[in-house]
Design an enzyme around this catalytic site. Sequence first.
Site, PDB file in Angstrom:
ATOM      1  CG  HIS A 108       1.006 -16.828  10.870  1.00 45.91           C
ATOM      2  ND1 HIS A 108       0.886 -18.037  11.510  1.00 45.91           N
ATOM      3  CD2 HIS A 108       2.324 -16.529  10.912  1.00 45.91           C
ATOM      4  CE1 HIS A 108       2.074 -18.432  11.926  1.00 45.91           C
ATOM      5  NE2 HIS A 108       2.959 -17.546  11.569  1.00 45.91           N
ATOM      6  CD  GLU A 159       4.215 -13.628  14.273  1.00 44.63           C
ATOM      7  OE1 GLU A 159       5.170 -13.474  15.063  1.00 44.63           O
ATOM      8  OE2 GLU A 159       4.048 -14.642  13.577  1.00 44.63           O
ATOM      9  CG  HIS A 177      -1.770  -5.685  -3.085  1.00 46.72           C
ATOM     10  ND1 HIS A 177      -1.446  -5.558  -4.412  1.00 46.72           N
ATOM     11  CD2 HIS A 177      -2.752  -6.638  -3.050  1.00 46.72           C
ATOM     12  CE1 HIS A 177      -2.190  -6.381  -5.138  1.00 46.72           C
ATOM     13  NE2 HIS A 177      -2.995  -7.047  -4.323  1.00 46.72           N
ATOM     14  CD  GLU A 225      -6.711  -5.595  -5.401  1.00 43.26           C
ATOM     15  OE1 GLU A 225      -7.354  -5.464  -6.458  1.00 43.26           O
ATOM     16  OE2 GLU A 225      -5.823  -6.464  -5.238  1.00 43.26           O
TER      17      GLU A 225
END
Length: 367
Positions: A108, A159, A177, A225
Amino acid sequence: MVRILPMASPSFHLSSFRPSLYSFRVFRTARIGASLPTYNPSRRLALFHLGSAIPQGKLFGIKSPKLLRAEGSSREAGMAGNVAQATTAVSQENVLEWVKKDKRRMLHVVYRVGDLDKTIKFYTECLGMKLLRKRDIPEERYTNAFLGYGPEDSHFVVELTYNYGVDKYDIGTGFGHFGIAVEDVAKVVELVKAKGGKVTREPGPVKGGKTVIAFIEDPDGYKFELLERGPTPEPLCQVMLRVGDLERAINFYEKAFGMELLRKRDNPEYKYTIAMMGYGPEDKNAVLELTYNYGVTEYDKGNAYAQIAIGTDDVYKTAEAIKLCGGKITREPGPLPGINTKITACLDPDGWKSVFVDNIDFLKEFE
């Protein structure tokens, strides 16, 4: 527990580092391990002079048993040093070879938001994510939300961390990004517009290629994106970070993190180069996109983006490999207090944070 303020130094923006598997707040008090023994040049110099004195004694017919013993000791010490160096080299080789075989997966990515409910609404309604779970820790004044396209034990997820009373963060210039693979970019863009979202790049082919992309921003200004692809098991597919030395970064992530260089593309017309790093093909796994902008060696990391978490079979060997490859350990490997999940945390050569979590301990969270 001190809450992270928006303008604090990036080195201490660990609002999600608490005694739990996902955020590890305890890192802020961690220190690097004991220093190496101090080298004593005067002792080495004394041994050198003792050895060089022996031939002079022989020239004058003088027996020098003590000096001979000293010479022998020096030679033994030298041999021992050579053996130690050889052993260390073998050990380093073994550790780095182990890294290639370690079962690793990006688990994550952690970052901070100013309005948790607003962000959850945007991610679920516009990006099609699911709210996997949410937890509030009032005594420490923060709330977490985990969102993604599948269960945490098999998918890469986000998270989100909300710190009470903090409604704005500085994203900085280093973070790039997140990437999301969708089947119809134009359709998602229209939905984002309908929900009041911001579109910063309309749908169209990527410059120099055929893949249709678009760029949007979430309520906190994080860029996403959108990449047009067919069905994929990992729609949350990219995290893009800017680095000051691309070759150094590639070497580090290959050796210390065990990632594979999936592809590299130079764009001299726009003065940047990218390298895709990961644990499997881009169309089936989340990857790290490293971007080097010509002539830029440092970036402001702000205080919004936190770190990526990666699963490993052995946090101790992982930490050793990171040290061997020039990374900085910010949390020595070991179990977290209270829950016994083994983790280690580090900084890469550009100062980006990563956390490694024991695979077995991680899976226990979902039993």
